[in-house]
Motif scaffolding. Structure first.
Motif, PDB file in Angstrom:
ATOM      1  N   ASP A  18      53.394  11.480  55.465  1.00  0.00           N
ATOM      2  CA  ASP A  18      52.854  11.310  54.114  1.00  0.00           C
ATOM      3  C   ASP A  18      53.936  10.783  53.189  1.00  0.00           C
ATOM      4  N   ALA A  19      53.467  10.151  52.145  1.00  0.00           N
ATOM      5  CA  ALA A  19      54.373   9.547  51.175  1.00  0.00           C
ATOM      6  C   ALA A  19      53.820   9.804  49.789  1.00  0.00           C
ATOM      7  N   SER A  20      54.693   9.948  48.843  1.00  0.00           N
ATOM      8  CA  SER A  20      54.263  10.204  47.485  1.00  0.00           C
ATOM      9  C   SER A  20      55.194   9.477  46.525  1.00  0.00           C
ATOM     10  N   LEU A  21      54.600   8.872  45.525  1.00  0.00           N
ATOM     11  CA  LEU A  21      55.386   8.164  44.505  1.00  0.00           C
ATOM     12  C   LEU A  21      55.015   8.729  43.152  1.00  0.00           C
ATOM     13  N   ALA A  67      60.267   8.880  44.802  1.00  0.00           N
ATOM     14  CA  ALA A  67      59.493   8.520  45.989  1.00  0.00           C
ATOM     15  C   ALA A  67      59.928   9.429  47.124  1.00  0.00           C
ATOM     16  N   MET A  68      58.941   9.977  47.823  1.00  0.00           N
ATOM     17  CA  MET A  68      59.270  10.853  48.940  1.00  0.00           C
ATOM     18  C   MET A  68      58.439  10.466  50.150  1.00  0.00           C
ATOM     19  N   ARG A 100      57.637  11.785  54.113  1.00  0.00           N
ATOM     20  CA  ARG A 100      57.816  12.863  55.092  1.00  0.00           C
ATOM     21  C   ARG A 100      57.153  12.496  56.404  1.00  0.00           C
ATOM     22  N   GLN A 122      63.990  11.122  50.283  1.00  0.00           N
ATOM     23  CA  GLN A 122      63.604  11.083  48.869  1.00  0.00           C
ATOM     24  C   GLN A 122      64.557  10.172  48.109  1.00  0.00           C
TER      25      GLN A 122
END
Lengths: 77, 436
Positions: free
Chosen positions: B35-38, B52-53, B55, B71
């Protein structure tokens, strides 16, 4: 005040231990885990979003920890 | 999420498979998860940050699994430097000694030059020791221009009671080093420089070093311990309780924060700046937190309630309550409203300003993050399945922090200023997750 806080902490821990004793008879069988198996019923569901949020709050507030490790790793606070 | 028959059957099979394989959660049954998150975080007229992360978790050859997290976050914009407003424009020099900036009369001094990028990498290897026990070892590193951190961690979890109870203990040790641009400074030393010609250079810094070449090397050690227990209550309810302990010792001062020493009440201009000095904080801090979380499935929706009580030996107490409620809205899409409430007391040594002629305190900081304040977050998350096994989510949140704008110790002209301007920030987060 600090003595009271310590006393409350000890009482809290005792309450948690008592609760755990009670919990030992709780729970479900393997075949009853359909709902518990859903991704959104996992505690680490959305772990990435939570980690990013925690980093923002760590840099804007004086508190950290609880959900996981609470210290260091960033010069932002 | 609206459960159709296929999803329900799949969920049951996943649970059974996970149980037979010795894993307690459904997510663990998927061999690979990414998963990725911005996140874009923007304060009105102040800091803008982007995070931005990414995983990645993969089941390796039995009994190992690997989790990696990368990150990157960047920060730019203006941040309060701790000084109080004044009737006159104030000129400050950045800690590097260069790039002076002027703050208008009656405005909260904000240092406009904050700019930094941080890179962080975490890696955890988990070994399943037996059907009930797993052991995790991890390492983490983060680097930014004036700060670095390296640490490792270890944890063990054990299931009991037909896997309805899980107890875990984990610890970590980290070594952080701060290398302030312009060097570190003696607490409560004046920010003014008196050069050899004897003419004070208004608000120059003692160590003029733009590139940080002579910057201080200020280490701290951080130790963490987390004890946790989670419990299945019934088919639709889970709880967990955590206690976390964090102890840091070493350099805990913010090298970029200053305090205004204001003219005292008997002076002709009480409350106006007399001098500016560097802040000073204690050399150790011990933090405690008790955290409780409830997950409850209610007719297809999932309610996530959590509460944290925090206290430390700096005198900070805080309470945090979070409510997430994930609602299915058809075709696998979900809406999740979120409310977070936070309240903290001030640190014992928080001082919005110091007074001319008063004895210098042992420790003092005007960092409003150590002040008493309340904060609220409101948000809404929308998640939609985009293709098999993957989800896209968009989250919008509003963060609002309100403290005491006119603390009782304010006098003279200080009563005219807002000594704790409200902090308002917008957060937009885009997330993507996929199981392979």
């Amino acid at each position: 005040m600090r003595t009271l806080r310590k006393a409350l902490s000890v009482l809290g821990l005792l309450a948690i231990l008592a609760l755990l004793g009670g919990c030992y008879s709780m729970g479900v069988n393997i075949w009853e885990r359909d709902i518990l198996a859903k991704p959104e019923m996992q505690f680490d569901h959305e772990a990435t979003d939570r980690a990013i949020d925690d980093h923002i709050y760590f840099s804007k507030e004086a508190s950290s920890g609880g959900r996981g490790f609470g210290g260091g790793g960033c010069g932002c606070n | 999420m609206q459960l159709n028959r296929e999803t329900s059957v799949r969920g049951t099979l996943v649970a059974l498979t996970a149980t037979l394989l010795g894993h307690s959660g459904a997510g663990a049954a998927e061999p690979t998860h990414a998963d990725a998150s911005l996140l874009i975080y923007s304060e009105s007229q102040r800091v803008t940050a982007g995070e931005a992360m990414f995983r990645f978790r993969r089941q390796l050859s039995d009994p190992y699994s690997l989790s990696l997290s990368l990150q990157v976050d960047g920060l730019t914009g203006a941040s309060p430097n701790g000084a109080t407003p004044s009737r006159q424009p104030q000129t400050f020099t950045r800690p590097s000694g260069n790039h002076p900036f002027t703050v208008d009369a009656r405005e909260t001094p904000l240092d406009p030059g904050f700019r930094d990028v941080r890179y962080a990498l975490d890696a955890d290897l988990t070994r399943t020791l037996n059907r009930m026990t797993s052991l995790t070892l991890g390492g983490r590193a983060s680097v930014e221009s004036d700060y670095s951190s390296f640490g490792f961690s270890s944890g063990i979890t054990r299931d009991f009671n037909r896997k309805n109870t899980t107890i875990g203990i984990s610890g970590s040790v980290a070594r952080d080093v701060s290398r302030p641009l312009g060097g570190s400074h003696e607490p409560f030393s004046s920010t003014r420089v008196v050069p050899e010609d004897g003419v004070p250079d208004r608000l120059g810094y003692q160590e003029d070093d733009d590139e940080g070449g002579e910057a201080g090397h200020e280490p701290k050690n951080v130790y963490d311990l987390v004890l946790g227990v989670s419990q299945t209550i019934d088919r639709e309810t889970l709880i967990r309780l955590n206690y976390s302990l964090d102890h840091a010792s070493g350099y805990l001062t913010d090298p970029y924060k200053i305090l205004t020493v204001v003219q005292n009440e008997s002076s002709p201009d009480p409350g106006e700046p007399f001098d500016y000095v560097y802040e000073g904080r204690p050399g150790s801090r011990t933090k405690h937190a008790v955290y409780a979380e409830l997950l409850r499935h209610i007719g297809g929706s999932v309610l996530d309630l959590s509460f944290r009580h925090f206290w430390d030996d700096w005198g900070v107490n805080s309470q945090t309550a979070d409510v997430f409620w994930q609602w299915p809205v058809g075709h696998g899409t979900t809406l999740q409203p979120h409310v977070r409430w936070y309240r903290q007391s001030q640190a014992d040594f928080y001082r919005p300003f110091l007074e001319e002629g008063a004895p210098s305190p042992r420790y003092a900081s005007a960092d409003t993050r150590l002040a008493q304040f309340d904060a609220l977050t409101y948000g809404l998350r929308y998640a939609v399945p985009v293709f098999n096994g993957s989800y896209l989510s968009v989250t919008g949140e509003y963060y609002y922090q309100k403290g005491d704008s006119s603390p009782p110790q304010a006098f003279g002209s200080l009563r005219e200023y807002d000594l704790f301007p409200d902090l308002k920030a917008l957060m937009v987060r885009i997330g993507f997750s996929r199981d392979f």
